[in-house]
Write a protein that holds these residues in place. Structure first.
Motif, PDB file in Angstrom:
ATOM      1  N   GLU A 182      -7.807   0.126  -6.739  1.00  0.00           N
ATOM      2  CA  GLU A 182      -6.705  -0.009  -7.695  1.00  0.00           C
ATOM      3  C   GLU A 182      -5.378   0.236  -7.001  1.00  0.00           C
ATOM      4  O   GLU A 182      -5.291   0.975  -6.028  1.00  0.00           O
ATOM      5  N   VAL A 183      -4.356  -0.436  -7.489  1.00  0.00           N
ATOM      6  CA  VAL A 183      -3.008  -0.254  -6.977  1.00  0.00           C
ATOM      7  C   VAL A 183      -2.397   0.942  -7.697  1.00  0.00           C
ATOM      8  O   VAL A 183      -2.322   0.950  -8.922  1.00  0.00           O
ATOM      9  N   LEU A 184      -2.000   1.954  -6.932  1.00  0.00           N
ATOM     10  CA  LEU A 184      -1.362   3.132  -7.526  1.00  0.00           C
ATOM     11  C   LEU A 184       0.139   2.950  -7.656  1.00  0.00           C
ATOM     12  O   LEU A 184       0.739   3.419  -8.611  1.00  0.00           O
ATOM     13  N   SER A 185       0.744   2.275  -6.667  1.00  0.00           N
ATOM     14  CA  SER A 185       2.196   2.058  -6.731  1.00  0.00           C
ATOM     15  C   SER A 185       2.606   0.911  -5.824  1.00  0.00           C
ATOM     16  O   SER A 185       1.931   0.597  -4.847  1.00  0.00           O
ATOM     17  N   ILE A 186       3.722   0.295  -6.199  1.00  0.00           N
ATOM     18  CA  ILE A 186       4.358  -0.737  -5.384  1.00  0.00           C
ATOM     19  C   ILE A 186       5.840  -0.386  -5.336  1.00  0.00           C
ATOM     20  O   ILE A 186       6.456  -0.159  -6.373  1.00  0.00           O
TER      21      ILE A 186
END
Length: 163
Positions: A91-95
């Motif tokens: 999963e992407v936690l932050s961009i």
């Protein structure tokens, strides 16, 4: 070899364009992603969900994620963990967009072996620029105890769970 390099660069470019389109959409408030909204990229009524964008990102960056996971776990295991390129395993936690242009993307990886037996949880932050994917930070969060039948894959000198 040249064809593989070219393909990786094309995939990286597509990923950067998708991330740019995603970040420049009106669904961003104070540079925080709204994870439950749809994004409309066309002039018609078709919509792409955030889940679809994240899944594309996972698929494009999966070779880099898998390489980093292998580097960590190869110290402790004789097998390579699997990194599934979809939620809840990746999963992407932050961009975040940096001042100089590249993006920082932080992933949470739940690597597995066998029939979805979780080995560990790790956070990996990549810096993604034009034609470049670089690991900024790797953080091992947690190891899980392996079932007895998988203990044979733990390298000598280490206990279950691995560090």
């Amino acid at each position: 070899m040249n064809g593989v390099f070219f393909l990786k660069n094309i995939l990286l470019l597509i990923n950067i364009v998708i991330i740019f389109l995603f970040l420049s959409s009106s669904n961003i408030e104070s540079k925080e992603l709204k994870l439950n909204e749809n994004i409309n990229l066309t002039n018609d009524d078709s919509k792409w969900s955030l889940d679809e964008y994240q899944e594309i990102t996972y698929y494009l960056l999966n070779p880099y994620l898998s390489d980093e996971i292998d580097k960590y776990y190869s110290k402790y295991l004789t097998i390579s963990p699997m990194v599934y390129p979809y939620y809840p395993y990746t999963e992407v936690l932050s961009i975040e967009k940096t001042h100089s242009g590249p993006y920082l993307i932080k992933f949470r990886i739940k690597s597995v072996t066998g029939p979805h037996i979780q080995i560990g949880t790790d956070d990996i932050t990549f810096k993604i620029g034009t034609g470049n994917v670089e690991v900024v930070k790797y953080e091992h969060i947690k190891s899980y105890e392996l079932p007895e039948r998988y203990e044979k894959y733990i390298k000598e000198g280490y206990n279950n769970p691995i560090p």
